[in-house]
Scaffold this active site. Structure first.
Site, PDB file in Angstrom:
ATOM      1  N   HIS A 142      46.196  36.391 126.944  1.00 19.61           N
ATOM      2  CA  HIS A 142      45.830  36.769 125.567  1.00 19.61           C
ATOM      3  C   HIS A 142      44.424  36.252 125.273  1.00 19.61           C
ATOM      4  O   HIS A 142      44.031  35.183 125.768  1.00 19.61           O
ATOM      5  CB  HIS A 142      46.854  36.165 124.595  1.00 19.61           C
ATOM      6  CG  HIS A 142      46.685  36.684 123.193  1.00 19.61           C
ATOM      7  ND1 HIS A 142      45.728  36.189 122.337  1.00 19.61           N
ATOM      8  CD2 HIS A 142      47.328  37.672 122.526  1.00 19.61           C
ATOM      9  CE1 HIS A 142      45.807  36.849 121.180  1.00 19.61           C
ATOM     10  NE2 HIS A 142      46.774  37.759 121.274  1.00 19.61           N
ATOM     11  N   GLY A 194      43.399  40.267 114.625  1.00 14.45           N
ATOM     12  CA  GLY A 194      43.478  39.426 113.431  1.00 14.45           C
ATOM     13  C   GLY A 194      42.349  39.646 112.442  1.00 14.45           C
ATOM     14  O   GLY A 194      42.134  38.824 111.558  1.00 14.45           O
TER      15      GLY A 194
HETATM   16  C1  PEP Z   1      47.505  39.778 118.861  1.00  6.85           C
HETATM   17  O1  PEP Z   1      47.411  38.615 118.561  1.00  6.85           O
HETATM   18  O2  PEP Z   1      47.870  40.099 120.001  1.00  6.85           O
HETATM   19  C2  PEP Z   1      47.184  40.781 117.860  1.00  6.85           C
HETATM   20  C3  PEP Z   1      47.061  42.021 118.227  1.00  6.85           C
HETATM   21  O3  PEP Z   1      47.032  40.322 116.568  1.00  6.85           O
HETATM   22  P1  PEP Z   1      46.844  41.234 115.250  1.00  6.85           P
HETATM   23  O4  PEP Z   1      47.882  42.315 115.290  1.00  6.85           O
HETATM   24  O5  PEP Z   1      47.030  40.297 114.094  1.00  6.85           O
HETATM   25  O6  PEP Z   1      45.456  41.802 115.294  1.00  6.85           O
END
Ligand code: PEP
Length: 242
Positions: free
Chosen positions: A91, A167
């Site tokens: 990630h 995010g």
């Molecule tokens: C993630 O953390 O993998 C992600 C996609 O976060 P968000 O949906 O909040 O952008």
């Protein structure tokens, strides 16, 4: 197979784990598999709440080592034993905050698949890389270097998560998603993972999920913020029925 993967990160949904799972279990079965990735201590609890209902459980990370003196690390075999069937690997928060390299990520892919965990292998570019036209090269490196190490690894899911969309509320356009997923497919064909489903992640919400789900090569979503609400997560899962 299509996937709706809820990455809770280091959070617990405000509605509580039992209510969240009850809501998911009560929902009509759907075309996409729902997988919940809680923090480590909740894996076993979630697995037992979910029982034999069709809810997958994932970890958010695993060690690149099998066992030994690695304080604070959690081995893939331990995650499997706790009841998870999959694990998120590489990630962007792991890459950026904890300095994980493509090689470490490759080793984690090996650790996961050797114990029967389905890896969700994350890749994606920072904004400066996209703006300077370096996205293809970066994706090529992220996939190439990790899969060189994990060349014998079995099945995996690839998650395309542009870092600038995670995010931030700034979802990638459908054009960017379609074009980048097609490019990733080409790279995967040359890297020994021709069939790996590619999911998109980055500010997915119930409002934008349906349009994104229609793009070719979008086999699901990895969801952060919106995944903390079971109602939103189920709407996102159901958008994959298109
Ligand atoms: C993630 O953390 O993998 C992600 C996609 O976060 P968000 O949906 O909040 O952008």
């Amino acid at each position: 197979m299509r996937y709706a993967i809820a990455n809770w990160k280091m959070n617990v949904p405000p509605e509580g784990i039992d209510k969240y799972v009850e809501a998911c279990a009560a929902a009509e079965p759907a075309a996409a598999e729902l997988i919940i990735a809680p923090p480590f201590p909740f894996i076993a609890e979630l697995r037992s709440f979910a029982g034999d209902r069709r809810i997958g459980v994932s970890a958010q990370n695993c060690s690149d080592q099998i066992s030994g003196a690695f304080t604070g690390e959690v081995a893939a075999a331990m995650i499997r034993r706790a009841g998870a069937e999959s694990v998120i690997i590489g990630h962007s928060e792991r890459r950026k905050i904890y300095g994980e390299s493509n090689k470490t990520i490759g080793a984690k892919l090996v650790r996961a698949t050797e114990v029967g965990l389905l890896p969700v292998f994350c890749i994606g570019e920072e904004l400066e890389i996209r703006e300077s036209g370096g996205t293809d090269q970066l994706l090529e490196r992220q996939i190439g270097e990790a899969l060189e190490i994990a060349s014998g690894a079995g099945e995996m899911v690839v998650a395309y998560e542009p870092v600038w969309a995670i995010g931030t509320g700034r979802v990638a356009s459908t054009e960017i998603v379609a074009e980048t997923h097609a490019r990733i497919r080409e790279i995967l064909r040359r890297s020994g993972q021709p069939e790996a489903p590619i999911v998109y992640g980055g500010s997915v919400t119930p409002e934008n999920a349906r349009e994104l789900a229609r793009q070719p090569e979008v086999a699901g979503f990895l969801v952060g913020g919106a995944s903390l609400s079971s109602a939103k997560m189920l709407q996102i899962r159901d958008a994959l029925a298109v």
